[in-house]
Design a protein around this motif. Structure first.
Motif, PDB file in Angstrom:
ATOM      1  N   MET A  19       0.853  -1.164   0.000  1.00  0.00           N
ATOM      2  CA  MET A  19       0.000   0.000   0.000  1.00  0.00           C
ATOM      3  C   MET A  19       0.901   1.230   0.000  1.00  0.00           C
ATOM      4  SD  MET A  19      -2.963  -0.880   2.860  1.00  0.00           S
ATOM      5  CE  MET A  19      -1.787  -1.165   4.180  1.00  0.00           C
ATOM      6  N   HIS A  20       0.633   2.130  -0.908  1.00  0.00           N
ATOM      7  CA  HIS A  20       1.389   3.379  -0.948  1.00  0.00           C
ATOM      8  C   HIS A  20       0.585   4.435  -0.192  1.00  0.00           C
ATOM      9  CE1 HIS A  20       4.267   1.715  -3.698  1.00  0.00           C
ATOM     10  NE2 HIS A  20       3.268   1.241  -4.422  1.00  0.00           N
ATOM     11  N   LEU A  21       1.101   4.842   0.950  1.00  0.00           N
ATOM     12  CA  LEU A  21       0.416   5.775   1.834  1.00  0.00           C
ATOM     13  C   LEU A  21       1.250   7.033   1.998  1.00  0.00           C
ATOM     14  CD1 LEU A  21      -0.569   3.108   4.504  1.00  0.00           C
ATOM     15  CD2 LEU A  21      -1.994   4.009   2.675  1.00  0.00           C
ATOM     16  N   PRO A  22       0.666   8.127   2.465  1.00  0.00           N
ATOM     17  CA  PRO A  22       1.404   9.385   2.576  1.00  0.00           C
ATOM     18  C   PRO A  22       2.672   9.310   3.433  1.00  0.00           C
ATOM     19  CG  PRO A  22      -0.937   9.786   2.810  1.00  0.00           C
ATOM     20  CD  PRO A  22      -0.752   8.295   2.771  1.00  0.00           C
ATOM     21  N   HIS A  23       2.670   8.502   4.492  1.00  0.00           N
ATOM     22  CA  HIS A  23       3.826   8.468   5.384  1.00  0.00           C
ATOM     23  C   HIS A  23       4.815   7.355   5.066  1.00  0.00           C
ATOM     24  CE1 HIS A  23       1.242  11.168   7.634  1.00  0.00           C
ATOM     25  NE2 HIS A  23       2.358  11.591   8.207  1.00  0.00           N
ATOM     26  N   ARG A  24       4.421   6.418   4.217  1.00  0.00           N
ATOM     27  CA  ARG A  24       5.324   5.336   3.819  1.00  0.00           C
ATOM     28  C   ARG A  24       4.593   4.334   2.953  1.00  0.00           C
ATOM     29  NH1 ARG A  24       8.023   1.858   8.031  1.00  0.00           N
ATOM     30  NH2 ARG A  24       8.929   3.843   8.461  1.00  0.00           N
ATOM     31  N   THR A  25       5.366   3.486   2.320  1.00  0.00           N
ATOM     32  CA  THR A  25       4.809   2.341   1.612  1.00  0.00           C
ATOM     33  C   THR A  25       4.824   1.173   2.578  1.00  0.00           C
ATOM     34  OG1 THR A  25       5.522   3.125  -0.539  1.00  0.00           O
ATOM     35  CG2 THR A  25       5.123   0.765  -0.337  1.00  0.00           C
ATOM     36  N   VAL A  26       3.688   0.506   2.710  1.00  0.00           N
ATOM     37  CA  VAL A  26       3.562  -0.617   3.625  1.00  0.00           C
ATOM     38  C   VAL A  26       3.378  -1.883   2.795  1.00  0.00           C
ATOM     39  CG1 VAL A  26       2.198  -1.624   5.493  1.00  0.00           C
ATOM     40  CG2 VAL A  26       2.520   0.865   5.391  1.00  0.00           C
ATOM     41  N   GLU A  27       4.322  -2.810   2.948  1.00  0.00           N
ATOM     42  CA  GLU A  27       4.227  -4.092   2.246  1.00  0.00           C
ATOM     43  C   GLU A  27       3.203  -4.965   2.962  1.00  0.00           C
ATOM     44  OE1 GLU A  27       5.786  -4.744  -0.613  1.00  0.00           O
ATOM     45  OE2 GLU A  27       6.746  -2.780  -0.539  1.00  0.00           O
ATOM     46  N   THR A  28       2.385  -5.663   2.203  1.00  0.00           N
ATOM     47  CA  THR A  28       1.392  -6.558   2.782  1.00  0.00           C
ATOM     48  C   THR A  28       1.732  -7.996   2.411  1.00  0.00           C
ATOM     49  OG1 THR A  28      -0.068  -6.348   0.873  1.00  0.00           O
ATOM     50  CG2 THR A  28      -0.427  -4.814   2.705  1.00  0.00           C
ATOM     51  N   PRO A  29       1.349  -8.964   3.220  1.00  0.00           N
ATOM     52  CA  PRO A  29       0.625  -8.801   4.480  1.00  0.00           C
ATOM     53  C   PRO A  29       1.518  -8.139   5.528  1.00  0.00           C
ATOM     54  CG  PRO A  29       1.295 -11.082   4.222  1.00  0.00           C
ATOM     55  CD  PRO A  29       1.679 -10.370   2.950  1.00  0.00           C
ATOM     56  N   VAL A  30       0.880  -7.502   6.510  1.00  0.00           N
ATOM     57  CA  VAL A  30       1.609  -6.750   7.519  1.00  0.00           C
ATOM     58  C   VAL A  30       0.975  -6.959   8.885  1.00  0.00           C
ATOM     59  CG1 VAL A  30       0.237  -4.638   7.168  1.00  0.00           C
ATOM     60  CG2 VAL A  30       2.578  -4.461   8.057  1.00  0.00           C
ATOM     61  N   PHE A  31       1.804  -6.993   9.912  1.00  0.00           N
ATOM     62  CA  PHE A  31       1.307  -6.989  11.281  1.00  0.00           C
ATOM     63  C   PHE A  31       0.860  -5.569  11.591  1.00  0.00           C
ATOM     64  CE2 PHE A  31       2.424  -6.045  15.783  1.00  0.00           C
ATOM     65  CZ  PHE A  31       1.376  -6.744  16.367  1.00  0.00           C
ATOM     66  N   MET A  32      -0.378  -5.409  12.027  1.00  0.00           N
ATOM     67  CA  MET A  32      -0.930  -4.088  12.287  1.00  0.00           C
ATOM     68  C   MET A  32      -1.435  -4.017  13.727  1.00  0.00           C
ATOM     69  SD  MET A  32      -3.922  -2.006  10.231  1.00  0.00           S
ATOM     70  CE  MET A  32      -3.418  -2.785   8.733  1.00  0.00           C
ATOM     71  N   PRO A  33      -0.628  -3.447  14.631  1.00  0.00           N
ATOM     72  CA  PRO A  33      -1.105  -3.304  16.008  1.00  0.00           C
ATOM     73  C   PRO A  33      -2.360  -2.439  16.064  1.00  0.00           C
ATOM     74  CG  PRO A  33       1.244  -2.816  15.852  1.00  0.00           C
ATOM     75  CD  PRO A  33       0.716  -2.926  14.453  1.00  0.00           C
ATOM     76  N   VAL A  34      -3.230  -2.747  16.984  1.00  0.00           N
ATOM     77  CA  VAL A  34      -4.490  -2.023  17.129  1.00  0.00           C
ATOM     78  C   VAL A  34      -4.333  -0.961  18.203  1.00  0.00           C
ATOM     79  CG1 VAL A  34      -6.940  -2.214  17.700  1.00  0.00           C
ATOM     80  CG2 VAL A  34      -5.812  -4.010  16.368  1.00  0.00           C
ATOM     81  N   GLY A  35      -4.486   0.283  17.793  1.00  0.00           N
ATOM     82  CA  GLY A  35      -4.472   1.420  18.703  1.00  0.00           C
ATOM     83  C   GLY A  35      -5.856   2.038  18.710  1.00  0.00           C
TER      84      GLY A  35
END
Length: 145
Positions: free
Chosen positions: A1-17
């Motif tokens: 995923m190309h997002l404003p703050h960085r590119t995030v490779e998937t699958p990804v561990f996503m902590p829940v805040g």
């Protein structure tokens, strides 16, 4: 995923805040573990501290001092999980706050407006989760096997 703050490779561990913080894990620990993205919950952030307070602080990234990517959901899971505190109509969903009982109305447009405050990198649209076809208490265990 190309997002404003960085590119995030998937699958990804996503902590829940849920309310903008990952409970029991310090930010420096999250960063050292390589967490690239945190999930925030629109419904909870809307109620406390409030989307306008977050906006005044310069957006969720600045509010929680998180330099990496954020994903905010729509609040749609609460449409499903807080069934005793909500009423769904064709226009949207009316919630009673689980905190103080105050009434709030989310349309899909309002949910996107609240979710799409400055600094959010990725968001989900408001949706209504379909009820499970599994009726027994053992269903979640069976689903994980």
């Amino acid at each position: 995923m190309h997002l404003p703050h960085r590119t995030v490779e998937t699958p990804v561990f996503m902590p829940v805040g849920t309310a903008g913080t990952v409970k029991a894990v310090a930010q420096d620990v999250l960063e050292s573990l390589g967490a690239e993205i945190i999930l925030g919950n629109t419904y909870h952030l809307y109620l406390r501290p409030g989307h306008e307070a977050i906006r005044r602080m310069g957006g969720l990234h600045r509010f929680i001092s998180w330099p990496r990517a954020l994903l905010t959901d729509s609040g749609g899971f609460q449409v499903f999980s807080l069934s005793q505190l909500r009423k769904v109509t064709d226009e949207g969903v009316r919630f009673r706050s689980h905190l103080d009982g105050s009434s709030h109305f989310f349309t899909p447009e309002h949910s996107m407006d609240v979710s799409n405050r400055p600094g959010r990198g990725y968001l989900h649209g408001l949706r209504r989760n379909a009820p499970s076809t599994q009726q027994s208490a053992a269903a979640p265990k069976r689903a994980c096997v």
